[in-house]
Design a protein around this motif. Structure first.
Motif, PDB file in Angstrom:
ATOM      1  N   TYR A 296       0.635  -1.409  -0.038  1.00 17.62           N
ATOM      2  CA  TYR A 296      -0.114   0.281   0.067  1.00 17.62           C
ATOM      3  C   TYR A 296       0.873   1.320  -0.067  1.00 17.62           C
ATOM      4  O   TYR A 296       0.499   2.222  -0.946  1.00 17.62           O
ATOM      5  CB  TYR A 296      -0.919   0.015   1.235  1.00 17.62           C
ATOM      6  CG  TYR A 296      -1.701   1.233   1.563  1.00 17.62           C
ATOM      7  CD1 TYR A 296      -3.201   1.228   0.803  1.00 17.62           C
ATOM      8  CD2 TYR A 296      -1.411   2.234   2.293  1.00 17.62           C
ATOM      9  CE1 TYR A 296      -3.641   2.322   1.134  1.00 17.62           C
ATOM     10  CE2 TYR A 296      -2.283   3.326   2.716  1.00 17.62           C
ATOM     11  CZ  TYR A 296      -3.441   3.227   1.818  1.00 17.62           C
ATOM     12  OH  TYR A 296      -4.218   4.651   2.323  1.00 17.62           O
TER      13      TYR A 296
ATOM     14  N   GLN B 243      -9.801   6.781  -1.184  1.00 18.38           N
ATOM     15  CA  GLN B 243      -9.838   5.851   0.215  1.00 18.38           C
ATOM     16  C   GLN B 243     -11.335   5.496   0.238  1.00 18.38           C
ATOM     17  O   GLN B 243     -12.169   6.341  -0.005  1.00 18.38           O
ATOM     18  CB  GLN B 243      -9.306   6.744   1.322  1.00 18.38           C
ATOM     19  CG  GLN B 243      -7.759   7.051   0.909  1.00 18.38           C
ATOM     20  CD  GLN B 243      -6.944   5.959   0.925  1.00 18.38           C
ATOM     21  OE1 GLN B 243      -6.848   5.134   1.811  1.00 18.38           O
ATOM     22  NE2 GLN B 243      -6.267   5.782  -0.149  1.00 18.38           N
ATOM     23  N   PRO B 244     -11.893   4.410   0.846  1.00 12.72           N
ATOM     24  CA  PRO B 244     -10.905   3.321   1.240  1.00 12.72           C
ATOM     25  C   PRO B 244     -10.415   2.512   0.068  1.00 12.72           C
ATOM     26  O   PRO B 244     -11.184   2.398  -0.824  1.00 12.72           O
ATOM     27  CB  PRO B 244     -11.791   2.449   2.216  1.00 12.72           C
ATOM     28  CG  PRO B 244     -13.067   2.704   1.668  1.00 12.72           C
ATOM     29  CD  PRO B 244     -13.425   3.966   1.259  1.00 12.72           C
TER      30      PRO B 244
ATOM     31  N   THR C 250      -3.675   5.781   9.633  1.00 13.20           N
ATOM     32  CA  THR C 250      -4.850   5.357   8.488  1.00 13.20           C
ATOM     33  C   THR C 250      -5.573   4.252   9.108  1.00 13.20           C
ATOM     34  O   THR C 250      -4.817   3.218   9.324  1.00 13.20           O
ATOM     35  CB  THR C 250      -4.136   4.922   7.149  1.00 13.20           C
ATOM     36  OG1 THR C 250      -2.896   5.894   6.736  1.00 13.20           O
ATOM     37  CG2 THR C 250      -5.046   4.579   6.054  1.00 13.20           C
TER      38      THR C 250
ATOM     39  N   GLY D 137      -8.098   2.979   5.092  1.00 12.84           N
ATOM     40  CA  GLY D 137      -8.551   4.157   4.860  1.00 12.84           C
ATOM     41  C   GLY D 137     -10.086   4.745   5.258  1.00 12.84           C
ATOM     42  O   GLY D 137     -10.726   5.460   4.913  1.00 12.84           O
TER      43      GLY D 137
ATOM     44  N   GLN E 194      -1.854   5.870  -0.965  1.00  8.27           N
ATOM     45  CA  GLN E 194      -2.281   6.630   0.098  1.00  8.27           C
ATOM     46  C   GLN E 194      -3.439   7.835  -0.670  1.00  8.27           C
ATOM     47  O   GLN E 194      -4.132   8.363   0.112  1.00  8.27           O
ATOM     48  CB  GLN E 194      -1.349   7.444   0.820  1.00  8.27           C
ATOM     49  CG  GLN E 194      -0.648   6.535   1.717  1.00  8.27           C
ATOM     50  CD  GLN E 194       0.892   6.347   1.127  1.00  8.27           C
ATOM     51  OE1 GLN E 194       1.016   5.803   0.030  1.00  8.27           O
ATOM     52  NE2 GLN E 194       1.890   6.687   2.071  1.00  8.27           N
TER      53      GLN E 194
END
Ligand code: HAM
Length: 450
Positions: A100, A110-111, A310, A143, A106
């Motif tokens: 990830y 998200q998620p 997160t 997330g 990131q």
């Protein structure tokens, strides 16, 4: 000289044979279908990673890190600049977190929902349902801090067990183990409870007491199990936010009709969990084989990898255990589709011609099979019949020479000689032909019946 043992699979591993393929494939396809329905993308990570990926994520005091990891090294260590040792992955979450971060997920919307499937390795003491190489189907939602997402993850597992016909045999054990706010108070209470009982603990727990008292609740030693019964319960120490989170998870599960039991000692064997923990447990598990799946929320894990905080939640099935349960409960498994065509070859020249024909028919999308080890017509037709094949294409010496083939309808015991160049079109037509149309054709053409 090699001993007989050299030809055995290593302790705690097993082969998966063709007769089990329908079961394994059914599991995989069911999971793939459900996971994509819930918006999960498939991820694959390497079978081995740098040791820190696991030691940091799983926790130094866990059984896995302390005694169950397999190390991988180059057999000949010539390159001094290469990392010399890796760990065969004992679980999937840590590798997915590494991926990830490494792949910049990131900044994705998200998620991020990922699922993975593949073997994991733990130097466990082998027994039924406990292997050193086992298959694992894992699901991660990264997330998203919402408690309904915890319930969604559990519901996904619950649905899959339903699809596979074993949900009635399973119950979800669930707990909340708090977060960075309330956990220290609980740890303190545990320490106060266990400190005077230190002499009664097993040797491993004695060493764990100072470093991570929560691990004591995970111990399976008889004496430690007894002491666990009267230990302070984590739910009594949850802070307001954790309590509220847990309440919504349980309410959502109620609404979704998931059968669960509150299990205050469920802290799980990995250190990365916060708040919700759960396991899919076999209800009448006399052999105490353990759970068929488990997971939880792990809001602090990415931070441990040096990333920004997160929230995340996930779980994994132990595939071998789910399949064993399916077999035990005689859950219906659809058979693999039978091949449409069996190519029968008689003699060397025909055998060579048949290999080409198989490649051509496979290219056209037919499901074809052959048994090149068998030479007699009778034996090959018997195999075709047993395999439920609809058409046999027979090539003898003469057919190989003049470019023809005998097309035999196995259901009707009828056959015709055709040019090999017409075979593909003819088979397409015949395999697609509905029953009434075929009856009419046979009546009109008067196909010869043997
Ligand atoms: P875990 O409970 O350690 O969780 O493993 C997941 C599942 O793998 C277990 O529930 C069990 O069914 C199976 N399993 C574990 N060890 C063995 C073994 N030696 N032989 C056969 N099956 C086994 C995890 O590994 C977490 N990473 C799950 C997770 C994902 N948590 C959040 N996301």
């Amino acid at each position: 000289m090699s001993s007989k043992n050299d030809w055995r699979a290593p302790r705690g591993t097993h082969d998966i044979l063709p007769q089990d393929e329908s079961l394994w494939r059914y599991f995989y396809e069911t999971v793939e279908w459900r996971a994509s329905g819930f918006g999960f993308g498939r991820i694959e990570t390497p079978l081995f990673e740098a040791p820190e990926v696991f030691t940091r994520a799983l926790g130094e005091t866990t059984d896995i890190v302390q005694k169950e990891m397999f190390e991988v090294r180059r057999a000949t260590a010539e390159d001094s600049d290469e990392t010399s040792s890796y760990i065969l992955r004992p679980e999937g979450t840590a590798g997915v977190m590494r991926a990830y971060l490494e792949n910049g997920m990131q900044v994705w919307p998200q998620p991020v929902k990922l699922w993975q499937y593949g073997p994991m390795f733990r130097a466990d003491r082998p027994q039924k349902g406990r292997y050193r190489q086992f298959w694992y189907a894992g699901f991660e939602v990264i997330g998203d801090a919402d408690p309904t997402t915890d319930a969604m993850a559990i519901f996904l597992g619950w649905q899959i067990l339903g699809d596979l016909g074993v949900r009635d045999a399973v119950v979800v054990d669930i707990n909340s183990i708090g977060d960075a706010v309330c956990r220290p108070k609980y740890k303190k209470a545990l320490l106060e409870y266990y400190e005077p009982l230190k002499d009664k603990l097993c040797a491993t727990c004695q060493t764990r007491l100072d470093k991570n008292p929560l691990r004591l609740l995970d111990c399976k030693e008889e004496d430690c199990e007894k002491l666990k019964k009267h230990a302070p319960q984590v739910v009594d120490f949850l802070c307001q936010n954790c309590r509220e989170h847990f309440r919504i998870v349980l309410e959502t599960l109620d609404e979704l009709g998931v059968r669960y039991e509150l299990t205050s000692t469920l802290i799980r064997g990995l250190d990365y969990y916060t708040r919700t923990t759960f396991e899919f447990r076999i209800e009448d598990d006399e052999r105490r084989q353990g759970s068929v799946g488990g997971g939880g929320r792990y809001d602090g894990l990415l931070e441990q990898f040096g990333a920004k905080s997160t929230p995340a939640v996930g779980f994994a099935f132990g595939v071998d255990r789910v399949l064993e349960l399916m077999q035990e409960k005689r859950a219906p498994v659809p058979p693999l589709p039978a091949p449409d065509i069996f190519v029968v070859q008689l003699g060397d020249r025909a055998k060579r011609a048949s290999f080409n024909l198989i490649a051509q028919l496979t290219d056209e999308g037919f499901n074809v099979t052959i048994q090149p080890g068998k030479d007699s017509l009778k034996a090959q037709l018997r195999l075709a019949d047993r395999g439920g094949v609809r058409f046999a294409v027979i090539i003898g010496q003469r057919e190989a020479l003049d470019g023809t083939a005998i097309l035999r309808n196995m259901n009707e015991n009828t056959q015709e000689t055709v040019d090999q160049s017409d075979l593909v079109d003819l088979l397409k037509k015949r395999l697609a032909e509905p029953f009434e149309q075929r009856e009419r054709r046979i009546a009109e053409e008067g196909e010869d019946v043997n």
